[in-house]
Motif scaffolding. Structure first.
Motif, PDB file in Angstrom:
ATOM      1  N   PRO A 414      -1.256  -8.076   1.775  1.00 54.31           N
ATOM      2  CA  PRO A 414      -1.719  -8.493   0.440  1.00 54.31           C
ATOM      3  C   PRO A 414      -0.984  -7.840  -0.724  1.00 54.31           C
ATOM      4  N   PHE A 415      -0.099  -6.903  -0.467  1.00 57.56           N
ATOM      5  CA  PHE A 415       0.567  -6.194  -1.552  1.00 57.56           C
ATOM      6  C   PHE A 415       2.086  -6.252  -1.395  1.00 57.56           C
ATOM      7  N   THR A 416       2.779  -5.903  -2.472  1.00 59.49           N
ATOM      8  CA  THR A 416       4.244  -5.804  -2.457  1.00 59.49           C
ATOM      9  C   THR A 416       4.631  -4.337  -2.619  1.00 59.49           C
ATOM     10  N   VAL A 417       5.927  -4.072  -2.592  1.00 61.46           N
ATOM     11  CA  VAL A 417       6.405  -2.718  -2.848  1.00 61.46           C
ATOM     12  C   VAL A 417       5.948  -2.252  -4.227  1.00 61.46           C
ATOM     13  N   TYR A 418       5.878  -3.181  -5.197  1.00 63.82           N
ATOM     14  CA  TYR A 418       5.526  -2.828  -6.559  1.00 63.82           C
ATOM     15  C   TYR A 418       4.023  -2.611  -6.748  1.00 63.82           C
ATOM     16  N   SER A 419       3.212  -3.386  -6.035  1.00 62.99           N
ATOM     17  CA  SER A 419       1.767  -3.328  -6.253  1.00 62.99           C
ATOM     18  C   SER A 419       1.029  -2.447  -5.250  1.00 62.99           C
ATOM     19  N   TYR A 420       1.761  -1.852  -4.316  1.00 69.16           N
ATOM     20  CA  TYR A 420       1.124  -1.066  -3.265  1.00 69.16           C
ATOM     21  C   TYR A 420       0.473   0.212  -3.804  1.00 69.16           C
TER      22      TYR A 420
END
Length: 426
Positions: A414-420
């Protein structure tokens, strides 16, 4: 009209006038920074990569030298302050107390340049984004009247920087909206539209050419099932990239002596570059080579093995580059993985299923699909890749595949490198 009403209207008029002027300034400075970094990086990356072709020993020397210089610059020039990438921008826009300090501009510019030209397997896009966001943040702090427009002016810098790198003002605005702001206000529209118009004006004035010269003639409805397959595979590969970055950053953070971290990362990076030189730097040189001969490449076992090795290894070397002190992000790696994945899928389909698909189409769509899934921003990916090739023939299949890849990735992770954040993985 009473005196109070007149004063209020006059104040609003002056405020919007100042916002327009500062947006032009942000757009110009951010675009100038982005174009300068792109040109300098392309020039020196090409020189150093050619040196490695004549003497493979440089595959060992360049990474350790580049990461070491970045370490010493960070320690002695930038006062031991680390760059966190786009997370720095999120922290600034989500907090009234946290700001992007001025040193972030030279820090990301220099470190991004050194990372890529000395073989770090990432790109300058995130370095440009943070540096240009800082231009917006600094401009916002200069006038009290802009206090409420912190996010808008940071986004204006980001949008202008992306416009300069990819010659796509629409991609610039969409990235600022989909990834950074996630909301539209009147101030956002005014500042971002003016900033990207200024940036694109500079791009046009300097006669910037598309990064990739590609001839796309048509696409066929019979390829739709194969496009869907590509979208699913792109989503899976983007999750693999995200997981690799997070895993290696976690593992390298356990190494307390910074220079051990550099030596470990350099050794692993050097071995990978020696085996697959295509992984050097941004990898755009390898993509250009593929575009030039994509329709004539016959599939063989060794070629398939090479492509699979590159696709599997690219996320690892990107992660090692970032974890050991390099400056960059997942923009360029996503485009790189997508190009190789798209071509591999097309060659397999044509060789074993006699599908008669167009390889170059799968390369372009693959680039957009992996980027879309990696940053969860499908519309940014669409216009960015179309801007890179200066061709919108594949707009409809790219749109469909980008949405498929994004939601495939979100279903798995559910997340990206940016939103983790650590709480999301629990």
């Amino acid at each position: 009209m009473n005196n109070t009403t007149w004063i209020k209207k006059n104040y609003l008029r002056i405020k919007w006038q100042k916002l327009i002027v500062v947006s032009i300034l942000i757009g110009f400075l951010s675009a100038f920074l982005g174009i300068s970094l792109k040109k300098i990086t392309e020039y020196y990356e090409d020189i150093f990569f050619n040196q490695t072709e004549s003497n493979p020993l440089f595959f060992i020397l360049f990474p350790v030298f580049g990461l070491s210089i970045i370490y010493f610059l960070r320690k002695y020039l930038f006062r031991k302050k680390e760059n966190k990438g786009i997370k720095e921008v999120f922290e600034s826009t989500n907090s009234t107390s946290k700001n992007l300090p001025l040193y972030k501009i030279p820090s990301h510019f220099i470190n991004g340049l050194l990372t890529v030209i000395f073989g770090g397997s990432t790109g300058i896009e995130v370095s440009t984004v943070v540096a240009s966001a800082t231009i917006g943040a600094v401009a916002q702090r200069k006038q009290n009247v802009f206090r409420q427009y912190k996010t808008e002016l940071i986004c204006a810098g980001v949008a202008a920087g992306i416009t300069a790198l990819f010659s796509s003002p629409v991609a610039g605005i969409l990235f600022a909206l989909e990834v950074i702001s996630k909301r539209v206000t009147r101030a956002f529209l005014i500042s971002n539209l003016i900033a990207v118009a200024t940036a694109f004006g500079l791009v046009f004035l300097l006669n910037e050419k598309p990064l990739f010269i590609v001839t796309i003639t048509t696409w066929h409805l019979r390829a739709i099932p194969y496009f869907i397959l590509l979208g699913i595979l792109a989503g899976i590969n983007s999750v693999y990239l995200t997981r690799c970055v997070l895993f290696f950053k976690s593992q390298f953070s356990k190494i307390k002596v910074q220079y051990f971290k550099i030596l470990t990362g350099s050794l692993l990076l050097s071995i990978s570059l020696f085996i697959f030189p295509q992984l050097y730097g941004e990898g755009y040189h390898a993509i250009k080579t593929l575009f030039a001969g994509s329709n004539e490449i016959p599939l063989s076992f060794s070629l398939a093995f090479t492509f699979i090795g590159i696709i599997l290894l690219k996320p690892i070397v990107t992660s090692i580059t970032l974890a050991s002190g390099g400056d960059g992000g997942v923009f360029a790696p996503s485009l790189f993985i997508g190009a190789f994945l798209g071509l591999l899928v097309a060659l397999i389909l044509n060789t074993y299923l006699n599908a008669n698909v167009i390889p170059v189409n799968f390369m372009v769509i693959g680039m957009a699909a992996v980027l879309s899934a990696s940053i969860h921003a499908p519309f940014t990916a669409i216009f960015l890749v179309c801007g890179l090739t200066n061709d919108y023939t594949l707009f409809i299949p790219i749109l469909a595949v980008c949405l498929i890849s994004k939601y495939t990735a979100k279903l798995i992770c559910p997340f990206t490198v940016y939103s983790y954040s650590p709480s999301l993985s629990k």
